[in-house]
Design a protein around this motif. Structure first.
Motif: not given
Length: 485
Positions: A427-439
């Motif tokens: 729970g100490r490391c979170v990845t957040i990615f905000s480009a849906p259906n990337y490329c």
């Protein structure tokens, strides 16, 4: 020397390779890599298995792994053109142009009718020549900042311009709202106003430290977003779903605003304008794609040149060099684009004092580069990155960094995640990615995190997922390498 295998084993390996090809065609790249690996373990004598796995690695941006597979392919078969091709693509993606040119030169020699390889070779050679010329100029004179040479007041705005104007250099909400609507309609703002936005925000960031503190008032919230990569219509959709930036609603976009997508310019101008409108309502972290090497390969340089000019791209480059490298939310959450260092003794104060502006470009080693490029791994310790730059860090590294700097957790971006976000390292490391259906190919969800103060838990994190929206179909500005990427 080839490893002897029976006909039955060779047949079985080939069948597994065909399974991998089906997975690849369905964009299940990680599963495809697993199957190619099975085929290689059964029969390591087939160059195509390594080349196919290299292609899957490039789809996941694991260019270091793709280069290693290219090495194996040409070791197995020195006349296998695709092995050199895949290795060349991996090297080009990491801005190793001279090495990439050598591989494409071999491809052209083996397959003289390969037009794609000729195109790549030509571009590599021109890039190497241009870089050598620029280096020679730089060694003979002090290079003046292009930013210092632009006089926006001398740029005439024609009477025919139908957009809201900037008066006395002041960005207004009316201007930003109008600019977004123009961009949605695929219209530009006047170049004078584009220059004013970039130059003003550069001046602002020149005065900021490399680690910026972010405080959330009791009656406010902070939204943390990951990579948006030129996907402007998905970017605007975040504001539709979650509200636009304001004095009471702060956003932190965690790097990789540009490249890949074809509306990078629209995103970065919007972010910069919001930063000027609400200085404590918009925070921007530099990503590994806010760098010259990446912009030359993945489209932003060509996009800015096509929509405005080479001069404007140079000013963007100088401005990206001023972007902060990390943020500290409520003194408890460390937000950085890539991840943690190869050293155990890095403090927040050291990061705060990095001379990012003097260094300019992060290069491919050292603390600044690692903050932009590193990735987490499930196993303890550290290991080389499959990207070919930076390294991977385990849960013990995260734990030690948080304890030493009195942090609750780190939030980072840099990696596409199928659900838009991923929680690991206890729970100490979170990845957040905000480009849906990337490329337009990966099929992933996008996500953002709403952070609000809570008297009992101090900070409350809500993860919000969202899907891609329709957008105009335009040709990629990096399409000259689309076949390899």
């Amino acid at each position: 020397m080839a490893t002897p295998v029976s006909d039955d084993v060779a047949t079985k390996a080939n069948a597994i390779k065909e399974e991998a090809n089906v997975l690849f065609a369905n964009k299940k790249y990680e599963e495809a890599i697993g199957k190619y690996t099975e085929a290689i373990e059964l029969n390591p004598n087939v160059a195509a298995y390594y080349a196919n796995r290299a292609f899957a690695h490039t789809k996941l941006e694991a260019y270091g792994a793709a280069i290693l597979d290219g090495d194996k392919a040409v070791e197995v078969d020195p006349k296998y053109a695709k092995g050199y091709y895949r290795r060349g693509v991996g090297k080009y993606a990491l801005a190793r142009y001279k090495e990439a040119a050598k591989d494409f030169r071999v491809v052209v020699k083996i397959a003289p009718n390969d037009k794609d390889a000729k195109l790549k070779l030509d571009h590599c050679e021109k890039t190497v020549t241009r870089m050598a010329f620029e280096k020679a100029i730089a060694s003979n004179e002090v290079i003046k900042k292009v930013s210092d040479s632009i006089d926006t007041q001398s740029i005439i705005v024609e009477d025919s311009y139908d957009g809201v104007r900037i008066d006395d250099g002041k960005i207004t909400k009316e201007f930003v709202d109008d600019m977004i609507e123009r961009f949605v309609g695929q219209k530009k703002i006047h170049r004078r106003y584009a220059y004013e936005i970039i130059l003003q925000v550069r001046k602002y960031f020149l005065e900021q430290p490399s680690l910026v503190d972010v405080e959330i008032a009791d009656d406010s919230k902070l939204t943390i977003c990951g990579d948006v990569h030129g996907q402007f219509y998905d970017f605007v959709n975040i504001f539709k779903l979650n509200g636009r930036p304001s004095e009471k609603h702060t956003y932190l976009f965690n790097g990789d605003f540009v490249d890949r997508g074809t509306f990078s310019l629209e995103i970065i101008l919007t972010l910069f304008a919001y930063k000027l409108l609400y200085p404590t309502g918009m925070y921007l972290t530099r990503g590994n794609h806010e760098t010259d090497d990446m912009n030359k390969v993945y489209g932003f340089e060509d996009e800015v040149k096509a929509k405005f000019s080479e001069t404007m791209f140079k000013i963007f480059s100088e401005t990206f060099a001023t972007l902060p490298l990390a943020h500290l939310v409520q003194k408890k959450i460390f937000v950085v684009h890539g991840g943690l260092s190869s050293r155990d003794d890095v403090t927040l104060e050291e990061i705060r004092n990095i001379d990012r502006i003097g260094k300019g470009q992060p290069g491919q080693g050292g603390l600044m580069s690692e903050l932009l490029w590193a990735d987490p791994q499930p196993q303890p310790g550290r290991s080389p990155s499959v990207r070919g730059v930076g390294q991977r860090f385990g849960p013990d590294v995260t734990e030690n960094f948080c304890k030493m700097n009195d942090l609750d957790m780190i939030i980072r971006s840099h990696e596409v995640k199928q659900e838009g976000y991923h929680v690991e390292h206890n729970g100490r490391c979170v990845t957040i990615f905000s480009a849906p259906n990337y490329c337009d190919t990966v099929g992933n969800k996008g996500a953002y995190i709403n952070v609000t103060p809570d008297k009992q838990t101090k900070l409350k994190l809500d993860y919000v997922q969202f899907d891609a929206v329709e957008h105009p179909k335009t040709q990629s500005y990096s399409n000259r390498f689309q076949g390899g990427f």
